[in-house]
Write an enzyme that holds these catalytic residues in place. Structure first.
Site, short mmCIF file in Angstrom:
data_model
loop_
_atom_site.label_atom_id
_atom_site.label_comp_id
_atom_site.label_asym_id
_atom_site.label_seq_id
_atom_site.Cartn_x
_atom_site.Cartn_y
_atom_site.Cartn_z
N ASP A 16 0.85 -1.18 0.00
CA ASP A 16 0.00 0.00 0.00
C ASP A 16 0.89 1.24 0.00
O ASP A 16 1.64 1.46 0.95
CB ASP A 16 -0.86 -0.06 1.27
CG ASP A 16 -1.75 1.15 1.43
OD1 ASP A 16 -1.64 2.12 0.65
OD2 ASP A 16 -2.56 1.12 2.37
N ASP A 40 -5.79 7.25 -5.64
CA ASP A 40 -6.05 8.68 -5.40
C ASP A 40 -6.86 8.85 -4.11
O ASP A 40 -6.49 9.62 -3.21
CB ASP A 40 -6.82 9.21 -6.62
CG ASP A 40 -6.86 10.72 -6.69
OD1 ASP A 40 -6.18 11.38 -5.89
OD2 ASP A 40 -7.58 11.24 -7.58
P1 ADP Z 1 -5.87 5.03 -12.67
O1 ADP Z 1 -7.10 5.89 -12.68
O2 ADP Z 1 -4.61 5.81 -13.04
O3 ADP Z 1 -6.04 3.78 -13.46
P2 ADP Z 1 -6.28 3.61 -10.11
O4 ADP Z 1 -6.13 4.19 -8.77
O5 ADP Z 1 -7.63 3.21 -10.56
O6 ADP Z 1 -5.62 4.71 -11.12
O7 ADP Z 1 -5.32 2.37 -10.28
C1 ADP Z 1 -3.93 2.46 -10.41
C2 ADP Z 1 -3.27 1.32 -9.66
O8 ADP Z 1 -3.18 1.66 -8.28
C3 ADP Z 1 -4.01 -0.02 -9.71
O9 ADP Z 1 -3.06 -1.05 -9.95
C4 ADP Z 1 -4.59 -0.15 -8.29
O10 ADP Z 1 -4.71 -1.50 -7.89
C5 ADP Z 1 -3.50 0.53 -7.50
N1 ADP Z 1 -3.83 0.94 -6.12
C6 ADP Z 1 -5.03 1.16 -5.54
N2 ADP Z 1 -4.87 1.51 -4.25
C7 ADP Z 1 -3.52 1.50 -4.01
C8 ADP Z 1 -2.70 1.74 -2.87
N3 ADP Z 1 -3.21 2.10 -1.67
N4 ADP Z 1 -1.34 1.62 -3.00
C9 ADP Z 1 -0.78 1.29 -4.19
N5 ADP Z 1 -1.50 1.05 -5.30
C10 ADP Z 1 -2.85 1.15 -5.22
#
Ligand code: ADP
Length: 179
Positions: A16, A40
């Protein structure tokens, strides 16, 4: 998994990104910089309202953030001192400049980090969630741009990809093995 590139270390881990104790974590934001789902939302929840306040000012002064650009804010309550917000491309099949925009999102984030004298930066997998970019293709772009950047003279000492799920971690690991 890690590799030494020039004077810097590039590593991959599953986890995370909000828990990272680095100079900056990168946020896969959207153009309005007002938070959203995925990574985000997690960053804004963990960092508190001060991040959104700063993002509001940035958008008021400079307008919305175009895909491929990056800006820096405080890290608020995060362990990380800063958040670098970038906007990746939405995947529309790959012929709409998606690889160039994704490359730019990584490059501009690294540039902002270097301009601020930062040493350690953590990235999520930009665009491979809601934005739908195929993970294998995204991993190739992400790692190529970071490796290119680290071969230049830069303040950056450590770049870590913090990948949330095992499928993403494995895809990045395969690409890293081929580097
Ligand atoms: P985008 O809109 O750029 O596709 P997302 O947030 O939907 O962004 O997804 C981007 C990546 O971040 C995905 O692989 C998702 O699983 C991952 N993700 C979601 N939460 C976290 C977190 N807390 N830490 C790291 N990666 C995360």
């Amino acid at each position: 998994m890690e590799k030494v590139i020039g004077n810097a270390k590039l590593s991959l881990m599953q986890g995370d990104i909000t828990q990272q104790d680095s100079d900056a974590i990168v946020n896969a934001a959207n153009s309005g910089l007002m938070g959203g789902g995925g990574v985000d939302g997690a960053i804004h929840r963990a960092g508190g309202p001060v991040i959104k306040e700063e993002c509001k000012k940035i958008v008021a002064e400079h307008g919305r953030l175009a895909a491929g650009q990056a800006v820096i804010s405080t890290g608020g309550n995060l362990k990380a001192r800063h958040v670098i917000h970038t906007v990746g491309p939405v995947w529309h099949g790959g012929a709409k400049g998606e690889p160039e925009t994704l490359a730019s999102a990584y490059r501009e984030s690294l540039k902002v980090a270097a301009e601020n004298g930062l040493r350690t930066v953590s990235f999520p997998s930009i665009s491979t969630g809601v934005y739908g970019y195929p993970i294998d293709k995204a991993a190739e772009v992400a790692l190529r741009i970071v490796v290119d950047f680290l071969t230049q003279e830069t303040s950056l000492k450590e770049i870590t990809f913090v990948l949330f799920d095992s499928r993403t971690f494995e895809a990045y690991s395969r690409v890293m093995e081929e580097l």
